[in-house]
Design an enzyme around this catalytic site. Sequence first.
Site, PDB file in Angstrom:
ATOM      1  N   GLY A  13       0.774  -1.290  -0.038  1.00  0.00           N
ATOM      2  CA  GLY A  13      -0.007   0.144   0.008  1.00  0.00           C
ATOM      3  C   GLY A  13       0.914   1.555   0.134  1.00  0.00           C
ATOM      4  O   GLY A  13       2.115   1.351  -0.035  1.00  0.00           O
ATOM      5  N   CYS A 131      -2.118  11.156  11.501  1.00  0.00           N
ATOM      6  CA  CYS A 131      -1.150  12.127  10.736  1.00  0.00           C
ATOM      7  C   CYS A 131      -1.403  13.512  11.142  1.00  0.00           C
ATOM      8  O   CYS A 131      -0.185  13.994  11.424  1.00  0.00           O
ATOM      9  CB  CYS A 131      -1.327  11.820   9.512  1.00  0.00           C
ATOM     10  SG  CYS A 131      -2.938  12.003   8.537  1.00  0.00           S
ATOM     11  N   HIS A 244       0.628  17.884   4.829  1.00  0.00           N
ATOM     12  CA  HIS A 244      -0.794  18.531   5.753  1.00  0.00           C
ATOM     13  C   HIS A 244      -0.167  19.841   6.089  1.00  0.00           C
ATOM     14  O   HIS A 244       0.932  20.014   6.809  1.00  0.00           O
ATOM     15  CB  HIS A 244      -1.329  17.380   6.702  1.00  0.00           C
ATOM     16  CG  HIS A 244      -1.913  16.519   6.500  1.00  0.00           C
ATOM     17  ND1 HIS A 244      -2.367  16.119   4.859  1.00  0.00           N
ATOM     18  CD2 HIS A 244      -2.512  15.353   7.194  1.00  0.00           C
ATOM     19  CE1 HIS A 244      -2.852  15.318   5.185  1.00  0.00           C
ATOM     20  NE2 HIS A 244      -2.935  14.607   6.213  1.00  0.00           N
TER      21      HIS A 244
END
Length: 345
Positions: A13, A131, A244
């Site tokens: 992934g 996260c 982010h």
Amino acid sequence: MKKYNVAVVGATGMVGSKFLEVLSEKNLPVDNYYLFASAKSAGKVIDFMGKPHTVIELKEENVTDKHIDIALFSAGGGTSAQFAPVFARHGAVVIDNSSQWRMDKDVPLVVPEVNPQDIAWHNGIIANPNCSTIQAMVALRPLQLKYGLKRIIYSTYQAVSGAGVAGYNDLLEGLKAFVNGGEYATKKFPYAIANNCLPHIDVFSDGGYTKEEIKMIKETKKILGDESIKVTATTVRVPVLNSHSESINIEFNKPCTLEGILEAFRSQSGLVVVDDVKSNKYPMPADATGHDEVFVGRIRLDDTVESGCNIWCVADNIRKGAASNAVQIAEYMIYNAPELIHGAK
């Protein structure tokens, strides 16, 4: 020095691939790496650390004979719920990137630069925080130690990579369609993310907050060890590929100064100050991508409260916000607390 056997679960992934990238950079004292994934990916060969590794199907009989010391998980909450206890039962310390174990009172939730001491009470499973929480913790911890935290207001600007490959593709394909005057039916997001912002990450709760916002609120208190901190959040998905950004408003328990805040930031491991507005220097997602550090800037006092400030915080959400943080937990145990690498107590 002792060498360890390390498993990567969910190796094919997006975060699993980043696990492999970070591990190859660290060159930890590892004897064997075992790469696990679902039956669909089993048999695939991945070139890693200079040699081919065949992906192993994730099932218990493939775990029992490998004497795994550390297992890095990024395979979703359901898979973690089923298989993390299996690995722990067979002697591994599981470091899990899903939300499955984060708020379990018997599972430490760890950011190594912030609360490494919590690793000591693991029972075979350690949780990797969300996260958006991870990067905020690196910035907030030195301020907590110096001034105490009274209230935190999060406003996040989160990249599409946080939604996996499907989110990434929604932005890229959507931009192509937008530029060419066509349409693209999104596969991950409820609305187009190209040329748009979505104040909606994860599902909504009855109170109107999203699950992502609730994660930030609860995880902040657990990691910082203070349930009295008032925390609120609004999380937004933005048309940025990776890294982010967060605007964080902080109210303190003690009087603060701008110089004191900067001093606290510069003493914090893993935190980089980029704050020279006269030269238009401040943290940006494009600059944070590929790095493990958290970057802070736009640091200014908030004169609407007795003692507080505003900061802008940016980090690579796939590296520091997921893979690197988990690997750093493993690294901490290997070099600082090898006695903790014995699975369930």
